[in-house]
Design a protein around this motif. Structure first.
Motif, PDB file in Angstrom:
ATOM      1  N   ALA A 264      20.644  34.211  19.033  1.00  0.00           N
ATOM      2  CA  ALA A 264      19.887  35.423  18.707  1.00  0.00           C
ATOM      3  C   ALA A 264      19.273  36.011  19.971  1.00  0.00           C
ATOM      4  CB  ALA A 264      18.799  35.103  17.687  1.00  0.00           C
ATOM      5  N   GLY A 265      18.765  35.137  20.842  1.00  0.00           N
ATOM      6  CA  GLY A 265      18.139  35.622  22.077  1.00  0.00           C
ATOM      7  C   GLY A 265      19.136  36.351  22.962  1.00  0.00           C
TER       8      GLY A 265
ATOM      9  N   VAL B 216      13.771  39.962  14.669  1.00  0.00           N
ATOM     10  CA  VAL B 216      14.893  39.229  14.085  1.00  0.00           C
ATOM     11  C   VAL B 216      14.951  37.824  14.657  1.00  0.00           C
ATOM     12  CG1 VAL B 216      17.388  39.143  13.907  1.00  0.00           C
ATOM     13  CG2 VAL B 216      16.217  41.299  13.589  1.00  0.00           C
ATOM     14  N   ASN B 217      14.790  37.760  15.978  1.00  0.00           N
ATOM     15  CA  ASN B 217      14.797  36.474  16.667  1.00  0.00           C
ATOM     16  C   ASN B 217      13.717  35.548  16.113  1.00  0.00           C
ATOM     17  OD1 ASN B 217      15.379  34.620  18.599  1.00  0.00           O
ATOM     18  ND2 ASN B 217      15.516  36.141  20.232  1.00  0.00           N
TER      19      ASN B 217
ATOM     20  N   ALA C  15      20.167  39.688  21.382  1.00  0.00           N
ATOM     21  CA  ALA C  15      19.101  40.693  21.424  1.00  0.00           C
ATOM     22  C   ALA C  15      18.952  41.249  22.833  1.00  0.00           C
ATOM     23  CB  ALA C  15      17.787  40.083  20.951  1.00  0.00           C
TER      24      ALA C  15
ATOM     25  N   LEU D 225      23.666  24.102  15.677  1.00  0.00           N
ATOM     26  CA  LEU D 225      23.321  25.151  14.698  1.00  0.00           C
ATOM     27  C   LEU D 225      21.924  25.706  14.991  1.00  0.00           C
ATOM     28  CD1 LEU D 225      24.597  23.946  11.207  1.00  0.00           C
ATOM     29  CD2 LEU D 225      25.305  25.944  12.477  1.00  0.00           C
ATOM     30  N   MET D 226      21.012  24.790  15.354  1.00  0.00           N
ATOM     31  CA  MET D 226      19.658  25.244  15.692  1.00  0.00           C
ATOM     32  C   MET D 226      19.679  26.071  16.967  1.00  0.00           C
ATOM     33  SD  MET D 226      17.631  24.347  13.439  1.00  0.00           S
ATOM     34  CE  MET D 226      18.982  24.770  12.419  1.00  0.00           C
TER      35      MET D 226
ATOM     36  N   VAL E 195      14.648  34.236  12.466  1.00  0.00           N
ATOM     37  CA  VAL E 195      15.625  33.165  12.300  1.00  0.00           C
ATOM     38  C   VAL E 195      15.051  31.838  12.761  1.00  0.00           C
ATOM     39  CG1 VAL E 195      17.743  34.506  12.225  1.00  0.00           C
ATOM     40  CG2 VAL E 195      16.804  33.890  14.423  1.00  0.00           C
ATOM     41  N   MET E 196      14.243  31.875  13.838  1.00  0.00           N
ATOM     42  CA  MET E 196      13.662  30.612  14.300  1.00  0.00           C
ATOM     43  C   MET E 196      12.637  30.082  13.310  1.00  0.00           C
ATOM     44  SD  MET E 196      13.226  31.034  18.342  1.00  0.00           S
ATOM     45  CE  MET E 196      12.175  29.595  18.445  1.00  0.00           C
TER      46      MET E 196
ATOM     47  N   PHE F 269      11.421  23.603  19.953  1.00  0.00           N
ATOM     48  CA  PHE F 269      12.012  24.002  18.676  1.00  0.00           C
ATOM     49  C   PHE F 269      13.037  22.981  18.214  1.00  0.00           C
ATOM     50  CE2 PHE F 269      15.424  26.672  16.652  1.00  0.00           C
ATOM     51  CZ  PHE F 269      14.737  26.913  15.479  1.00  0.00           C
TER      52      PHE F 269
ATOM     53  N   GLY G  69      14.677  43.683  17.654  1.00  0.00           N
ATOM     54  CA  GLY G  69      15.420  42.505  18.115  1.00  0.00           C
ATOM     55  C   GLY G  69      14.522  41.276  18.172  1.00  0.00           C
TER      56      GLY G  69
ATOM     57  N   THR H 147      20.753  29.616  16.421  1.00  0.00           N
ATOM     58  CA  THR H 147      19.725  30.561  15.986  1.00  0.00           C
ATOM     59  C   THR H 147      18.821  30.927  17.146  1.00  0.00           C
ATOM     60  OG1 THR H 147      18.747  28.590  15.047  1.00  0.00           O
ATOM     61  CG2 THR H 147      19.367  30.259  13.528  1.00  0.00           C
ATOM     62  N   ARG H 148      18.379  29.915  17.872  1.00  0.00           N
ATOM     63  CA  ARG H 148      17.410  30.185  18.941  1.00  0.00           C
ATOM     64  C   ARG H 148      18.074  30.942  20.103  1.00  0.00           C
ATOM     65  NH1 ARG H 148      15.368  31.308  22.674  1.00  0.00           N
ATOM     66  NH2 ARG H 148      13.845  30.388  24.066  1.00  0.00           N
TER      67      ARG H 148
ATOM     68  N   VAL I 252      23.857  35.440  15.051  1.00  0.00           N
ATOM     69  CA  VAL I 252      23.441  34.192  14.402  1.00  0.00           C
ATOM     70  C   VAL I 252      24.504  33.728  13.416  1.00  0.00           C
ATOM     71  CG1 VAL I 252      21.731  33.157  12.896  1.00  0.00           C
ATOM     72  CG2 VAL I 252      21.011  34.728  14.667  1.00  0.00           C
TER      73      VAL I 252
ATOM     74  N   THR J 217      21.893  41.121  16.583  1.00  0.00           N
ATOM     75  CA  THR J 217      21.259  39.810  16.555  1.00  0.00           C
ATOM     76  C   THR J 217      21.661  39.059  15.290  1.00  0.00           C
ATOM     77  OG1 THR J 217      19.434  40.967  17.567  1.00  0.00           O
ATOM     78  CG2 THR J 217      19.056  38.707  16.952  1.00  0.00           C
TER      79      THR J 217
END
Lengths: 286, 247, 256
Positions: free
Chosen positions: A140-141, C232-233, A144, A132-133, C236-237, A83, C229, A136-137, A262, A258
């Protein structure tokens, strides 16, 4: 500003599709809501600070669980590599293309394009855009995962076993994230530079030999870039872990956690970037 | 008149309904009973196009609706309303707004008219005092009654109830039963009730069909079910732990 | 093994892109003649637009400041104070302001939208709409779609202005370049309306990406609370990746 940083305490059942916290402030009026947001910001910052301090505490004296950090390094690092490579590769191409257009307007001289790009990449873009990338990756993980554990009461179960969730969940992610952010940023920065070089070659006929020029990169740039990597690497798991731990309200809660992770992690990176860049400019003005 | 003819439905390799046929007479309170997971809810979701059968036919008022696409289903859904197991009100709207939404969409009322009409319709289910409350603030029984009011806004001929009394306290459950009975007696609405609540069954059912292992085991009146010799049915309607009944 | 994984990955991307195209077609079909719920549209515009103002403002101010700090080294090296406005403005207006605004809106609005639609899907509220013979696309998806695209467009305008403000005052504090000099550098002719327009065109493209991905992953949610969840993940990716790829393509397509 940003009530999003605040801890969600009063979940108003009225419009759960709005963020309940912000909604709860509606009757306060403008000044009132500013004040409330300010208080929440302070409360949020203090709790964030407490999570940070406790994480550091456990890094020094917590129990060591074999393999936890390695597993998180794999989770954060290896699984984000593709990613991050793709997005950073595109960033390299875009930035060089834009910079080339910009240079073309005053002096059609591209000899320093690569060197300047590399300097900016080392000092700022590789670390900041990469982070920043990652926010998000990875952010968020983390949110969650921890959020799901909160709503299914697994965190309470951990506490019942006398294990602090910070020691057990956030510490390994913290250590893994610091190491892997650095590694990923270096790799992604390199990919970005190569992609930029190819773009310069194709779009503006800059020879690769001219582009791959590192003479503008000095110790100051390296120091600033490295500081940013470490700061972002530390901030991502702390902020998103905090958002995950403050999940509330059952099934929808995980989604909101989540989202908050972010946004807050990205904001944290932009604000840290501002302070580190500013300090860096004052320390290494060259 | 609703007719299920030889309905077969499986999810992946798992067969759920295997050649199910029966008729639902107009104006009756019709119960579909069976163990959890036997495919009762699956069966009624076919009627409103939430699921599609693998083979078989579903006739509703002389139309085979089993092959209808989403756009043709619109007319069927106005004729055939559904009350979900968890009521499934829209959380972001008040009770009145929930009821007003279909009025606004299908009767082309303005928002104000629709809300006034919605309050009238909440009176019918004795929920007018809660018109401005949001669904998450209310109990299951209250939500269920609002959901029924919302389903009735399109003036349906048929109403499908998916486990209407499950998770309700006994008093709320009996009130819902009374409401279903009233719909049939006063408005001539046909109710199809998926349930394993034996109390409701023996209180209000006109006709009953029991599904067992993907097939119809028995259909008939309350009296037929009470007098049957079938051990499986006997065990189910008396709620015994031991017997020939297999899950 | 690795080849298999890459293959599966490509198939997945192709499938998602295909599903999104279908969704886009469905939404567009509801726009002519317009069958979009007006109330939902206004509600979403407020929720997505007005409530995103604080984070967009903070992001823009800091971004402008950071751009000046980065340009400062170069400006000092060449002693070209008059060009600071142009140097920081060019990158900000054409690239950084639309990009970072899009990333923040993706995090806040896009992710929120997925969580909301996802929750409605797993709690059967979407089926409830269909059973009431109300089209979920024109009632739920199309208003959100329009709201996201127009929110991002307006937020980018707003962010452009604030970023330049942040940049001007940082230039003053850090390099002693007065805001007047900064604005002269902006308006002296090296920058034109085309540069602002480039940024705004990009914002519309990014808005489409965010709207499509967030609605798609929200509607495709499966498997209860953890599913929300995960959705959402994924949103965003996918939004971030989509934004970068399309940023590159629009940059090239628009050119100078």
């Amino acid at each position: 500003m940003t009530p999003t940083l605040a801890r969600p305490n009063a979940s108003s059942p009225h419009e759960p599709e709005l963020e309940p916290l912000e909604h709860a402030y509606e009757p306060l009026g403008f000044v009132g809501s500013l004040g409330a947001a300010g208080i929440d910001l302070i409360v949020g910052a203090r709790e964030l600070y407490s999570v940070f301090v406790r994480t550091l505490h456990y890094v020094v004296r917590g129990r060591r669980e074999k393999g936890a950090v390695i597993r998180q390094m794999y989770e954060i690092g290896n699984r984000s590599f593709l990613f991050l490579s793709i997005t950073m590769g595109f960033i390299g191409m875009i930035l060089v293309y834009q910079a080339g257009l910009q240079a073309k307007r005053i002096v059609p001289d591209f000899t320093l394009l690569g060197a300047t790009f590399l300097e900016l990449l080392v000092r700022d873009f590789a670390a900041s855009l990469g982070a920043l990338m990652l926010a998000t990756r990875v952010g968020a993980g983390i949110a969650a995962e921890i959020g799901s554990m909160v709503v299914t009461e697994q965190i309470d179960a951990l506490r019942m076993c006398a294990a602090d969730p910070i020691d057990f969940l956030i510490k390994p992610r913290f250590l893994a994230s610091i190491v892997m952010t650095l590694v990923l940023v270096v790799c992604a920065g390199a990919i970005s530079f190569v992609a930029g070089g190819l773009t310069a070659n194709i779009a503006f006929d800059v020879p690769l030999r001219t582009f791959f020029n590192h003479e503008l990169v000095d110790f100051g740039d390296m120091a600033i870039g490295l500081t940013k990597c470490l700061a972002y690497g530390a901030a991502i798991p702390i902020v998103s872990g905090y958002c995950g731990l403050s999940t509330f309200g059952g099934s929808e809660g995980v989604g909101w956690a989540t989202t908050r992770a972010v946004v807050n992690t990205s904001l944290a990176i932009i604000i840290l970037n501002f302070f580190i860049s500013g300090a860096g400019f004052l320390v290494f003005p060259g | 008149m609703i007719q299920f003819k030889n309905i077969v439905k499986s999810f992946g390799p798992k067969p759920v309904l295997n050649d199910v046929s029966f008729d639902v007479p107009t104006g009756s309170v019709f119960f579909i009973i069976g163990a959890s997971g036997v495919g009762k809810s699956v069966l009624i979701k076919h009627l409103v196009g939430l699921l599609y059968r693998d083979s078989g036919e579903i006739w509703l008022d002389d139309e085979d609706i089993s092959k209808f696409d989403e756009s043709r289903m619109g007319a069927i859904r106005k004729k055939c309303a559904m009350v979900f197991q968890h009521s499934t009100l829209f959380d972001s709207m008040t009770c009145a707004e929930n009821v007003a939404l279909p009025l606004r969409k299908h009767k082309h009322l303005s928002l104000r008219e629709a809300l006034a009409e919605a309050r009238e319709r909440l009176k019918v289910v004795r929920m007018q005092e809660f018109a401005d409350r949001y669904p998450p603030e209310m109990g299951d029984g209250m939500r269920k009654r609002v959901a029924i009011a919302r389903a009735l806004t399109v003036d349906p001929k048929y109403v499908l109830f998916d486990e209407p009394t499950t998770s309700l306290d006994p008093v709320s459950a009996r009130r819902v039963d009374a409401l279903i009975r009233e719909l049939s007696d006063k408005l001539g609405v046909t109710s199809i009730v998926v349930s394993h609540d034996l109390t409701s069954l023996f209180a209000i059912a006109d006709r009953i069909v029991m599904l067992y292992r993907g097939k119809v085991r028995l259909q008939g009146s309350r009296a037929d079910f009470k007098s049957t010799e079938d051990g499986v049915v006997q065990q189910f309607i008396h709620g015994r732990a031991t017997g020939p009944f297999e899950l | 093994m690795a080849a298999e994984a890459v293959g599966a990955w490509f198939l997945e991307i192709a499938e998602t892109t295909g599903a999104m195209t279908v969704l886009l077609a469905k939404v567009l079909a509801r726009l002519v003649p317009p069958r979009v719920d007006a109330r939902e549209l206004v509600k979403n515009l407020y929720k997505m637009g007005v409530r995103s103002l604080p984070i967009v403002a903070v992001t823009a101010l800091f971004t402008g400041a950071i751009m000046v700090i980065q340009a400062a080294t170069i400006v000092k090296r060449y002693g070209a104070e008059g060009l600071l406005g142009w140097g920081a403005g060019f990158g900000t207006l054409r690239e950084i302001a639309p990009l970072l605004t899009a990333l923040m809106i993706s995090g806040r609005v896009g992710a929120n939208n997925t969580a909301e639609l996802g929750t409605m899907v797993v709690t059967e509220q979407l089926d409830a709409l269909r059973v009431l013979a109300i089209d979920p696309i024109s009632f739920l998806v199309a208003p959100r779609f329009i709201a996201i695209v127009s929110t991002l467009f307006m937020m980018t305008l707003f962010a452009d202005a604030l970023a330049l403000l942040g940049a001007a005052y940082t230039g003053d504090a850090l390099l002693g370049v007065s805001p007047t000099t900064f604005y002269n550098g902006l308006t002296s002719g090296l920058l034109n309306f085309g540069d602002v327009a480039t940024g705004l065109v990009k914002s519309v493209v990014f808005g489409l990406v965010i709207a499509l991905t967030s609605c798609h992953f929200g509607l495709a949610t499966k498997g209860g609370a953890p599913g929300v969840g995960r959705a959402v993940n994924a949103t965003v990716m996918a939004s971030a990746a989509g934004i970068f790829v399309l940023d590159y393509l629009t940059s090239f397509a628009l050119g100078d």
